[in-house]
Design an enzyme around this catalytic site. Structure first.
Site, PDB file in Angstrom:
ATOM      1  N   ASP A  85     -38.663   7.027  14.166  1.00 47.76           N
ATOM      2  CA  ASP A  85     -39.451   8.027  13.447  1.00 47.76           C
ATOM      3  C   ASP A  85     -40.113   7.441  12.204  1.00 47.76           C
ATOM      4  O   ASP A  85     -39.644   6.459  11.637  1.00 47.76           O
ATOM      5  CB  ASP A  85     -38.552   9.186  12.999  1.00 47.76           C
ATOM      6  CG  ASP A  85     -38.112  10.081  14.146  1.00 47.76           C
ATOM      7  OD1 ASP A  85     -38.401   9.746  15.313  1.00 47.76           O
ATOM      8  OD2 ASP A  85     -37.466  11.104  13.869  1.00 47.76           O
ATOM      9  N   ASP A  86     -41.196   8.095  11.769  1.00 52.05           N
ATOM     10  CA  ASP A  86     -41.791   7.955  10.431  1.00 52.05           C
ATOM     11  C   ASP A  86     -42.811   6.836  10.283  1.00 52.05           C
ATOM     12  O   ASP A  86     -43.347   6.662   9.188  1.00 52.05           O
ATOM     13  CB  ASP A  86     -40.717   7.773   9.341  1.00 52.05           C
ATOM     14  CG  ASP A  86     -39.754   8.943   9.261  1.00 52.05           C
ATOM     15  OD1 ASP A  86     -40.109  10.029   9.756  1.00 52.05           O
ATOM     16  OD2 ASP A  86     -38.649   8.770   8.718  1.00 52.05           O
ATOM     17  N   HIS A 136     -45.131  13.196  15.031  1.00 51.57           N
ATOM     18  CA  HIS A 136     -44.042  13.539  14.107  1.00 51.57           C
ATOM     19  C   HIS A 136     -44.578  14.359  12.934  1.00 51.57           C
ATOM     20  O   HIS A 136     -44.024  14.301  11.836  1.00 51.57           O
ATOM     21  CB  HIS A 136     -43.361  12.260  13.610  1.00 51.57           C
ATOM     22  CG  HIS A 136     -42.010  12.475  12.982  1.00 51.57           C
ATOM     23  ND1 HIS A 136     -41.084  13.362  13.488  1.00 51.57           N
ATOM     24  CD2 HIS A 136     -41.423  11.910  11.888  1.00 51.57           C
ATOM     25  CE1 HIS A 136     -39.985  13.334  12.731  1.00 51.57           C
ATOM     26  NE2 HIS A 136     -40.183  12.466  11.744  1.00 51.57           N
ATOM     27  N   HIS A 140     -44.827  15.233   7.434  1.00 50.57           N
ATOM     28  CA  HIS A 140     -43.367  15.406   7.443  1.00 50.57           C
ATOM     29  C   HIS A 140     -42.872  16.583   6.605  1.00 50.57           C
ATOM     30  O   HIS A 140     -41.882  16.464   5.870  1.00 50.57           O
ATOM     31  CB  HIS A 140     -42.697  14.109   6.964  1.00 50.57           C
ATOM     32  CG  HIS A 140     -41.335  13.872   7.556  1.00 50.57           C
ATOM     33  ND1 HIS A 140     -40.177  14.392   7.011  1.00 50.57           N
ATOM     34  CD2 HIS A 140     -40.949  13.163   8.635  1.00 50.57           C
ATOM     35  CE1 HIS A 140     -39.132  14.005   7.725  1.00 50.57           C
ATOM     36  NE2 HIS A 140     -39.580  13.261   8.724  1.00 50.57           N
ATOM     37  N   HIS A 224     -35.087   4.944  12.704  1.00 54.03           N
ATOM     38  CA  HIS A 224     -36.213   5.158  11.804  1.00 54.03           C
ATOM     39  C   HIS A 224     -37.030   3.887  11.596  1.00 54.03           C
ATOM     40  O   HIS A 224     -36.493   2.785  11.541  1.00 54.03           O
ATOM     41  CB  HIS A 224     -35.729   5.692  10.451  1.00 54.03           C
ATOM     42  CG  HIS A 224     -35.202   7.087  10.535  1.00 54.03           C
ATOM     43  ND1 HIS A 224     -33.914   7.369  10.939  1.00 54.03           N
ATOM     44  CD2 HIS A 224     -35.790   8.280  10.285  1.00 54.03           C
ATOM     45  CE1 HIS A 224     -33.729   8.693  10.928  1.00 54.03           C
ATOM     46  NE2 HIS A 224     -34.847   9.259  10.536  1.00 54.03           N
TER      47      HIS A 224
END
Length: 265
Positions: A85-86, A136, A140, A224
């Site tokens: 993620d991210d 995603h 965020h 991540h």
């Protein structure tokens, strides 16, 4: 993933690094169709907007079950899906890709729209190696609405030609608003069945031990990217080595869930 894919990704990386060197820094307040100061986003790779991933074939996107929720899956007992993620991150993403290449593994990168501008070449490199990109959200937030998802999709599509079909909600939080937004955006919601806890920074050995010790057939593993998790990079070879010793193979989330991919010529 065969060694041929790994070699192809490395070749693509060399070529695309030239494009990365002239990329512009990201500024948060950009419109869905433009980058900083209103500059238009660069066109996607490929003659028809697709991303070249092989001799004459372009992956254009995937097809899933919009609004549905998955946290594990796959009928093949020897497969797991590693997810990050991210990102994309100009520091951490290339390191992850290099390790995946070395082990002949594929993974899924759930990326934030705000990180796309100036990193288009890196995102194309992700797809060129057979990995997958998911949505995603744009920046965020808790409980993102349709605008967040649509804006991230737009940035990903303009950068790569690839239309995501998977969405991971920030923090794994779900409510009716998020589910409705994902359904409207045509995205299936993907959570996870195994949290590596790498965002707690327990050390590379602890991250690897947790993933290898708790993996099960059909696991979706949360890790991540984003440039703030060097322990994840250091843990990844041990994770891949340990899971392979247990007989697991590494596939994208779409492959694990049996979703269809869409290809151009």
């Amino acid at each position: 993933m065969s060694p041929v894919i790994g070699n192809r990704r490395r070749a693509v990386a060399v070529i695309l690094s030239l494009a990365t060197s002239v990329g512009l820094l990201w500024i948060d307040q950009a419109s869905p169709a433009t980058g900083p100061a209103g500059r238009a986003l660069p066109p996607a790779a490929g003659a028809d907007g697709g991303t070249p991933v092989g001799a004459g074939r372009q992956v254009l996107g995937c097809e899933s079950r919009p609004g549905s929720v998955a946290s594990a899956g796959g009928s093949n007992p020897r497969q797991v899906a590693l997810t990050f993620d991210d990102g994309p991150s100009p520091i951490q993403t290339p390191e992850i890709l290099a390790i995946l290449d070395r082990f002949g593994a594929r993974a899924t990168f759930f990326e934030e729209g705000r990180h796309v501008y100036g990193r288009e070449a890196l995102m194309r490199q992700v797809l060129a190696g057979g990995d997958e990109i998911g949505n995603h959200s744009f920046d965020h937030p808790h409980d993102p609405g349709y605008g967040q998802l649509a804006r991230a999709d737009d940035y990903i599509r303009r950068a790569t030609g690839f239309q995501p079909c998977l969405f991971r909600p920030p923090y794994g939080l779900l409510d009716p608003k998020v589910v409705a937004a994902a359904r409207r955006a045509g995205l299936q919601i993907v959570l996870w069945s195994l949290d590596s806890h790498d965002d707690h920074h327990p050390g590379a050995a602890a991250i690897a031990s947790r993933v290898v010790g708790r993996a099960r057939p059909g696991s979706i593993v949360l890790m991540h990217d984003g440039g703030r998790h060097p322990q994840t990079v250091r843990a990844l070879p041990s994770i891949l080595r340990g899971l392979r010793r247990l007989g697991f193979g590494f596939v994208t989330v779409s492959e694990l869930l049996g979703e269809r991919m869409r290809y151009g010529r």
